[in-house]
Design an enzyme around this catalytic site. Structure first.
Site, PDB file in Angstrom:
ATOM      1  N   GLU A  82      -0.141   1.755   1.889  1.00  0.00           N
ATOM      2  CA  GLU A  82      -0.656   1.765   3.264  1.00  0.00           C
ATOM      3  C   GLU A  82       0.381   1.314   4.285  1.00  0.00           C
ATOM      4  OE1 GLU A  82      -4.336  -0.373   3.802  1.00  0.00           O
ATOM      5  OE2 GLU A  82      -4.630   0.488   5.800  1.00  0.00           O
ATOM      6  N   LYS A 260     -11.243  -6.875   3.551  1.00  0.00           N
ATOM      7  CA  LYS A 260     -10.377  -5.760   3.110  1.00  0.00           C
ATOM      8  C   LYS A 260      -8.970  -5.967   3.670  1.00  0.00           C
ATOM      9  CE  LYS A 260      -8.377  -1.501   3.323  1.00  0.00           C
ATOM     10  NZ  LYS A 260      -7.156  -1.131   4.075  1.00  0.00           N
ATOM     11  N   ASP A 276      -3.573  -8.269 -12.485  1.00  0.00           N
ATOM     12  CA  ASP A 276      -4.765  -7.433 -12.567  1.00  0.00           C
ATOM     13  C   ASP A 276      -5.467  -7.372 -11.204  1.00  0.00           C
ATOM     14  OD1 ASP A 276      -7.360  -6.475 -13.042  1.00  0.00           O
ATOM     15  OD2 ASP A 276      -7.442  -7.307 -15.053  1.00  0.00           O
ATOM     16  N   HIS A 374      -0.754   0.335  13.836  1.00  0.00           N
ATOM     17  CA  HIS A 374      -0.965   0.932  12.512  1.00  0.00           C
ATOM     18  C   HIS A 374      -0.628   2.421  12.538  1.00  0.00           C
ATOM     19  CE1 HIS A 374      -2.679   1.800   8.659  1.00  0.00           C
ATOM     20  NE2 HIS A 374      -3.593   2.600   9.178  1.00  0.00           N
TER      21      HIS A 374
HETATM   22  C1  LIG Z   1       2.431  -3.145  13.381  1.00  0.00           C
HETATM   23  C2  LIG Z   1       2.666  -4.495  14.003  1.00  0.00           C
HETATM   24  C3  LIG Z   1       3.287  -5.434  12.979  1.00  0.00           C
HETATM   25  C4  LIG Z   1       3.609  -4.371  15.195  1.00  0.00           C
HETATM   26  O1  LIG Z   1       3.682  -5.614  15.834  1.00  0.00           O
HETATM   27  P1  LIG Z   1       4.652  -5.927  17.060  1.00  0.00           P
HETATM   28  O2  LIG Z   1       4.253  -7.262  17.598  1.00  0.00           O
HETATM   29  O3  LIG Z   1       4.681  -4.765  18.011  1.00  0.00           O
HETATM   30  O4  LIG Z   1       6.036  -6.010  16.327  1.00  0.00           O
HETATM   31  P2  LIG Z   1       7.496  -6.210  16.933  1.00  0.00           P
HETATM   32  O5  LIG Z   1       8.124  -4.858  17.042  1.00  0.00           O
HETATM   33  O6  LIG Z   1       7.457  -7.132  18.109  1.00  0.00           O
HETATM   34  O7  LIG Z   1       8.237  -6.997  15.713  1.00  0.00           O
HETATM   35  C5  LIG Z   1       7.845  -8.316  15.359  1.00  0.00           C
HETATM   36  C6  LIG Z   1       7.952  -8.472  13.863  1.00  0.00           C
HETATM   37  O8  LIG Z   1       6.950  -7.665  13.192  1.00  0.00           O
HETATM   38  C7  LIG Z   1       7.521  -7.079  12.006  1.00  0.00           C
HETATM   39  N1  LIG Z   1       7.596  -5.630  12.204  1.00  0.00           N
HETATM   40  C8  LIG Z   1       7.176  -4.916  13.242  1.00  0.00           C
HETATM   41  N2  LIG Z   1       7.370  -3.597  13.055  1.00  0.00           N
HETATM   42  C9  LIG Z   1       7.952  -3.458  11.842  1.00  0.00           C
HETATM   43  C10 LIG Z   1       8.393  -2.343  11.093  1.00  0.00           C
HETATM   44  N3  LIG Z   1       8.293  -1.102  11.540  1.00  0.00           N
HETATM   45  N4  LIG Z   1       8.938  -2.565   9.887  1.00  0.00           N
HETATM   46  C11 LIG Z   1       9.047  -3.825   9.394  1.00  0.00           C
HETATM   47  N5  LIG Z   1       8.652  -4.932  10.083  1.00  0.00           N
HETATM   48  C12 LIG Z   1       8.098  -4.749  11.299  1.00  0.00           C
HETATM   49  C13 LIG Z   1       8.917  -7.687  11.878  1.00  0.00           C
HETATM   50  O9  LIG Z   1       8.823  -8.850  11.077  1.00  0.00           O
HETATM   51  C14 LIG Z   1       9.276  -8.026  13.304  1.00  0.00           C
HETATM   52  O10 LIG Z   1      10.180  -9.090  13.470  1.00  0.00           O
HETATM   53  P3  LIG Z   1      11.658  -9.142  12.825  1.00  0.00           P
HETATM   54  O11 LIG Z   1      11.450  -9.784  11.488  1.00  0.00           O
HETATM   55  O12 LIG Z   1      12.174  -7.735  12.730  1.00  0.00           O
HETATM   56  O13 LIG Z   1      12.432  -9.990  13.755  1.00  0.00           O
HETATM   57  C15 LIG Z   1       1.340  -5.127  14.543  1.00  0.00           C
HETATM   58  O14 LIG Z   1       0.771  -4.249  15.486  1.00  0.00           O
HETATM   59  C16 LIG Z   1       0.327  -5.450  13.488  1.00  0.00           C
HETATM   60  O15 LIG Z   1       0.433  -6.432  12.773  1.00  0.00           O
HETATM   61  N6  LIG Z   1      -0.720  -4.632  13.384  1.00  0.00           N
HETATM   62  C17 LIG Z   1      -1.764  -4.804  12.370  1.00  0.00           C
HETATM   63  C18 LIG Z   1      -1.462  -3.934  11.207  1.00  0.00           C
HETATM   64  C19 LIG Z   1      -2.484  -4.047  10.107  1.00  0.00           C
HETATM   65  O16 LIG Z   1      -3.286  -4.931  10.037  1.00  0.00           O
HETATM   66  N7  LIG Z   1      -2.410  -3.099   9.210  1.00  0.00           N
HETATM   67  C20 LIG Z   1      -3.323  -2.980   8.117  1.00  0.00           C
HETATM   68  C21 LIG Z   1      -3.941  -1.628   8.116  1.00  0.00           C
HETATM   69  S1  LIG Z   1      -5.466  -1.617   9.008  1.00  0.00           S
HETATM   70  C22 LIG Z   1      -6.592  -2.200   7.800  1.00  0.00           C
HETATM   71  O17 LIG Z   1      -6.607  -1.670   6.742  1.00  0.00           O
HETATM   72  C23 LIG Z   1      -7.351  -3.483   7.908  1.00  0.00           C
HETATM   73  C24 LIG Z   1      -8.200  -3.830   9.094  1.00  0.00           C
HETATM   74  C25 LIG Z   1      -7.437  -3.781  10.354  1.00  0.00           C
HETATM   75  O18 LIG Z   1      -9.293  -2.969   9.221  1.00  0.00           O
HETATM   76  C26 LIG Z   1      -8.680  -5.237   8.816  1.00  0.00           C
HETATM   77  C27 LIG Z   1      -9.615  -5.801   9.840  1.00  0.00           C
HETATM   78  O19 LIG Z   1     -10.359  -5.036  10.457  1.00  0.00           O
HETATM   79  O20 LIG Z   1      -9.641  -7.046   9.969  1.00  0.00           O
HETATM   80  N1  LIG Z   2     -12.401  -9.112 -17.053  1.00  0.00           N
HETATM   81  C1  LIG Z   2     -11.072  -9.181 -17.014  1.00  0.00           C
HETATM   82  O1  LIG Z   2     -10.506  -9.523 -15.981  1.00  0.00           O
HETATM   83  C2  LIG Z   2     -10.272  -8.836 -18.222  1.00  0.00           C
HETATM   84  C3  LIG Z   2      -8.905  -8.750 -18.113  1.00  0.00           C
HETATM   85  N2  LIG Z   2      -8.130  -8.479 -19.223  1.00  0.00           N
HETATM   86  C4  LIG Z   2      -6.657  -8.358 -19.174  1.00  0.00           C
HETATM   87  O2  LIG Z   2      -6.114  -9.515 -19.825  1.00  0.00           O
HETATM   88  C5  LIG Z   2      -4.735  -9.653 -19.488  1.00  0.00           C
HETATM   89  C6  LIG Z   2      -4.390 -11.101 -19.222  1.00  0.00           C
HETATM   90  O3  LIG Z   2      -4.790 -11.887 -20.315  1.00  0.00           O
HETATM   91  P1  LIG Z   2      -3.910 -13.159 -20.771  1.00  0.00           P
HETATM   92  O4  LIG Z   2      -4.774 -13.979 -21.670  1.00  0.00           O
HETATM   93  O5  LIG Z   2      -3.351 -13.837 -19.570  1.00  0.00           O
HETATM   94  O6  LIG Z   2      -2.722 -12.454 -21.517  1.00  0.00           O
HETATM   95  P2  LIG Z   2      -2.065 -12.560 -22.969  1.00  0.00           P
HETATM   96  O7  LIG Z   2      -3.064 -12.800 -24.021  1.00  0.00           O
HETATM   97  O8  LIG Z   2      -1.193 -11.362 -23.052  1.00  0.00           O
HETATM   98  O9  LIG Z   2      -1.105 -13.834 -22.823  1.00  0.00           O
HETATM   99  C7  LIG Z   2      -1.583 -15.138 -22.761  1.00  0.00           C
HETATM  100  C8  LIG Z   2      -0.995 -15.951 -23.896  1.00  0.00           C
HETATM  101  O10 LIG Z   2       0.386 -16.200 -23.643  1.00  0.00           O
HETATM  102  C9  LIG Z   2       0.768 -17.399 -24.310  1.00  0.00           C
HETATM  103  N3  LIG Z   2       1.638 -18.159 -23.371  1.00  0.00           N
HETATM  104  C10 LIG Z   2       2.994 -18.227 -23.438  1.00  0.00           C
HETATM  105  N4  LIG Z   2       3.484 -18.978 -22.439  1.00  0.00           N
HETATM  106  C11 LIG Z   2       2.441 -19.404 -21.709  1.00  0.00           C
HETATM  107  C12 LIG Z   2       2.305 -20.206 -20.526  1.00  0.00           C
HETATM  108  N5  LIG Z   2       3.354 -20.730 -19.891  1.00  0.00           N
HETATM  109  N6  LIG Z   2       1.059 -20.417 -20.031  1.00  0.00           N
HETATM  110  C13 LIG Z   2      -0.021 -19.888 -20.638  1.00  0.00           C
HETATM  111  N7  LIG Z   2       0.043 -19.149 -21.773  1.00  0.00           N
HETATM  112  C14 LIG Z   2       1.263 -18.884 -22.301  1.00  0.00           C
HETATM  113  C15 LIG Z   2      -0.516 -18.142 -24.683  1.00  0.00           C
HETATM  114  O11 LIG Z   2      -0.638 -18.101 -26.088  1.00  0.00           O
HETATM  115  C16 LIG Z   2      -1.615 -17.328 -24.012  1.00  0.00           C
HETATM  116  O12 LIG Z   2      -2.780 -17.261 -24.771  1.00  0.00           O
HETATM  117  C17 LIG Z   2      -4.526  -8.785 -18.270  1.00  0.00           C
HETATM  118  O13 LIG Z   2      -3.829  -7.624 -18.676  1.00  0.00           O
HETATM  119  C18 LIG Z   2      -5.947  -8.400 -17.851  1.00  0.00           C
HETATM  120  O14 LIG Z   2      -5.932  -7.144 -17.193  1.00  0.00           O
HETATM  121  C19 LIG Z   2      -8.676  -8.347 -20.471  1.00  0.00           C
HETATM  122  C20 LIG Z   2     -10.034  -8.432 -20.624  1.00  0.00           C
HETATM  123  C21 LIG Z   2     -10.951  -8.640 -19.525  1.00  0.00           C
END
Ligand SMILES: CC(C)(COP(=O)([O-])OP(=O)([O-])OC[C@H]1O[C@@H](n2cnc3c(N)ncnc32)[C@H](O)[C@@H]1OP(=O)([O-])[O-])[C@@H](O)C(=O)NCCC(=O)NCCSC(=O)C[C@@](C)(O)CC(=O)[O-]
Ligand SMILES: NC(=O)C1=CN([C@@H]2O[C@H](COP(=O)(O)OP(=O)(O)OC[C@H]3O[C@@H](n4cnc5c(N)ncnc54)[C@H](O)[C@@H]3O)[C@@H](O)[C@H]2O)C=CC1
Length: 421
Positions: A82, A260, A276, A374
């Site tokens: 997006e 969202k 996940d 956007h």
């Molecule tokens: C689009 C902006 C950021 C412009 O915002 P702006 O203020 O016009 O940006 P700017 O040109 O003044 O730049 C300021 C900074 O923004 C960043 N920036 C700005 N433009 C760029 C670009 N092209 N590429 C990379 N970075 C960019 C960048 O960090 C930049 O600073 P810098 O670091 O460069 O000094 C602003 O209007 C904004 O944040 N809009 C909202 C966008 C958004 O939320 N998008 C999600 C999709 S919509 C949705 O799915 C969800 C929603 C909206 O429905 C959720 C809700 O309803 O609550």
């Molecule tokens: N409802 C759900 O969300 C479900 C998700 N999954 C899937 O399960 C997966 C994740 O399961 P996990 O148990 O995390 O994976 P995993 O079983 O692959 O790894 C976990 C294991 O790694 C070992 N381990 C090594 N270093 C560790 C550390 N620093 N900390 C903790 N454990 C360490 C431990 O033995 C631990 O049991 C994901 O791929 C997910 O998509 C599976 C079933 C249901």
């Protein structure tokens, strides 16, 4: 084209190339050519991760700038299709750097596994029988995952509730397990599967479902930040953002969209790190409804100084090990870029990104509206969808932005004009 049959016995046993050949023949769609356009595929990994693999669905990976979390600058990898999501995070993060960026906390990696016990004559007594067996259950869990036990994880708590179901009372036992740096689904599922029959034996009931809960309310990350009014357009914008956030707090129709927007940021980092996304999405939305009424995951307030304070709390079951995190090279690169050394550190950054994303959307909605920023960034996609190629893409996009009409019909018209038609 007549629909090809979906009955393809032995599809999974074929090589990926043969699966593609079969699909091409069956559908006449030349899928293999389309998939080849996405670049080389590391076939062996794709084959290992899922079943019936035929290719990959590449999602762009970007890096959000300006994030400062708990006093540390962080470059954040985000995988999303997006437009404007990553720009919004960079924008929000830039505007709160002066107040220190984001401040976060984490509850700890407590993961819940549920065990359903049915057929009990005396469910209330059975509930206490289970609670009496904490030491036995802890020993059993340690035996199931000695590695986790060695790392200081394992069973921390047992909860048991008697629920009134249409068929009668059922006992639901929760194993609350510290899964350290793993998401822990597989880990706790193994524990629950082993514990179920033992609990059935102790209580005289029957163990049925044994699976983790994705309502990970013992594993929450929190983030807050303050945006100076002067950085966001003054007191009127602060006021409008707070009122807009109140709208989400009281209305589930608005809260769903508000959340969202938060998940635009959260899911992008979750995907980039090989975690996940479905577990995180399900958990977040269930958490948003935990009071019985679906509401916003974030809160927005005006500070005493008139600035804007944002805060967020959501469940984040993320891992640095387990699942695809250790085997997917992009996940590994993303985790390296983030420089995190624990699941908690990752969750805290993800919560901050969710808040930043929410700020970006609220600010846009409170000022010029979402479409301006956007759609300006979306203009190139619309140009491509209209058929623009090469340098036509930016030329068409520029005209769409200038006209403030980012629409496919306008893009087609501009493109035809460019091509002299
Ligand atoms: C689009 C902006 C950021 C412009 O915002 P702006 O203020 O016009 O940006 P700017 O040109 O003044 O730049 C300021 C900074 O923004 C960043 N920036 C700005 N433009 C760029 C670009 N092209 N590429 C990379 N970075 C960019 C960048 O960090 C930049 O600073 P810098 O670091 O460069 O000094 C602003 O209007 C904004 O944040 N809009 C909202 C966008 C958004 O939320 N998008 C999600 C999709 S919509 C949705 O799915 C969800 C929603 C909206 O429905 C959720 C809700 O309803 O609550
Ligand atoms: N409802 C759900 O969300 C479900 C998700 N999954 C899937 O399960 C997966 C994740 O399961 P996990 O148990 O995390 O994976 P995993 O079983 O692959 O790894 C976990 C294991 O790694 C070992 N381990 C090594 N270093 C560790 C550390 N620093 N900390 C903790 N454990 C360490 C431990 O033995 C631990 O049991 C994901 O791929 C997910 O998509 C599976 C079933 C249901």
């Amino acid at each position: 084209m007549t629909d090809p049959t979906s009955r393809l016995p032995g599809f999974g046993a074929l090589t990926r190339a043969d699966r593609l050949r079969l699909l091409d023949e069956a559908t006449g769609l030349a899928l293999s050519d389309k998939l080849a356009e996405t670049g080389p595929v590391e076939g062996a990994l794709v084959e290992r991760l899922i079943e019936n693999a035929v290719g990959v669905m590449p999602v762009p990976l970007g890096v959000a700038t300006n994030m400062r979390v708990d006093g540390r600058d962080v470059l954040v990898p985000m995988a999303t299709e997006e437009s404007s999501v990553i720009a919004a995070v960079g924008n929000a993060a830039k505007r709160c750097r002066g107040t220190g960026g984001f401040f976060t906390s984490y509850s700890g990696s407590l993961t819940i596994a549920q065990i359903q016990i049915v057929g009990l004559a005396d469910p209330q007594a059975a509930r206490l029988m289970v609670l009496e067996r904490f030491d036995d259950l802890a020993a059993l869990c340690a035996e199931i995952d000695p590695m986790l036990h060695k790392l200081g994880g394992g069973l921390c708590e047992v909860e048991a509730r008697v629920l009134d179901a249409p068929s009668g009372p059922m006992l639901v036992v929760h194993l609350v397990v510290d899964t350290r740096d793993a998401m822990g689904a597989n880990t706790v599922n193994s524990m629950a599967e082993a514990a179920g029959p033992r609990i059935a034996e102790w209580t005289g009931g029957r163990a049925l479902f044994r699976i983790l809960s994705n309502l990970a309310d013992r594993r929450v990350a929190r983030a807050r930040a303050t945006w100076p009014a002067a950085e966001i357009g003054g007191p009127d914008v602060v006021e409008a953002m707070c009122l807009g956030a109140e709208f989400a707090a009281v209305d589930p129709y608005r809260a769903t969209t508000h959340n969202k927007g938060i998940m635009n940021g959260v899911s992008a980092v979750v995907l980039a790190t090989g975690n996940d996304t479905r577990a995180i999405e399900a958990g977040a939305h269930a958490y948003a409804a935990r009071s019985g009424r679906y509401t916003a995951l974030s809160r927005w307030e005006k500070t005493a100084a008139g600035d804007l304070a944002g805060s967020i709390e959501l469940p984040l079951s993320l891992g640095l090990v387990g699942g695809a995190t250790r085997v997917h090279p992009v996940a590994q690169a993303s985790l390296a870029l983030l420089g995190v050394d624990s699941a908690g550190a990752l969750a805290r950054i993800v919560a901050a990104v969710g808040l930043a994303q929410n700020f970006g959307a609220l600010r846009a909605l409170a000022t010029e509206g979402i479409q301006s920023g956007h759609m300006a960034l979306h203009a190139q996609n619309v140009a491509i969808a209209a058929g623009a190629v090469g340098d036509e893409i930016e030329r068409v996009a520029r005209q769409l932005r200038d006209r403030r009409q980012v629409r496919q019909d306008v893009a087609e018209e501009v493109l035809a004009h460019l091509r002299g038609r």
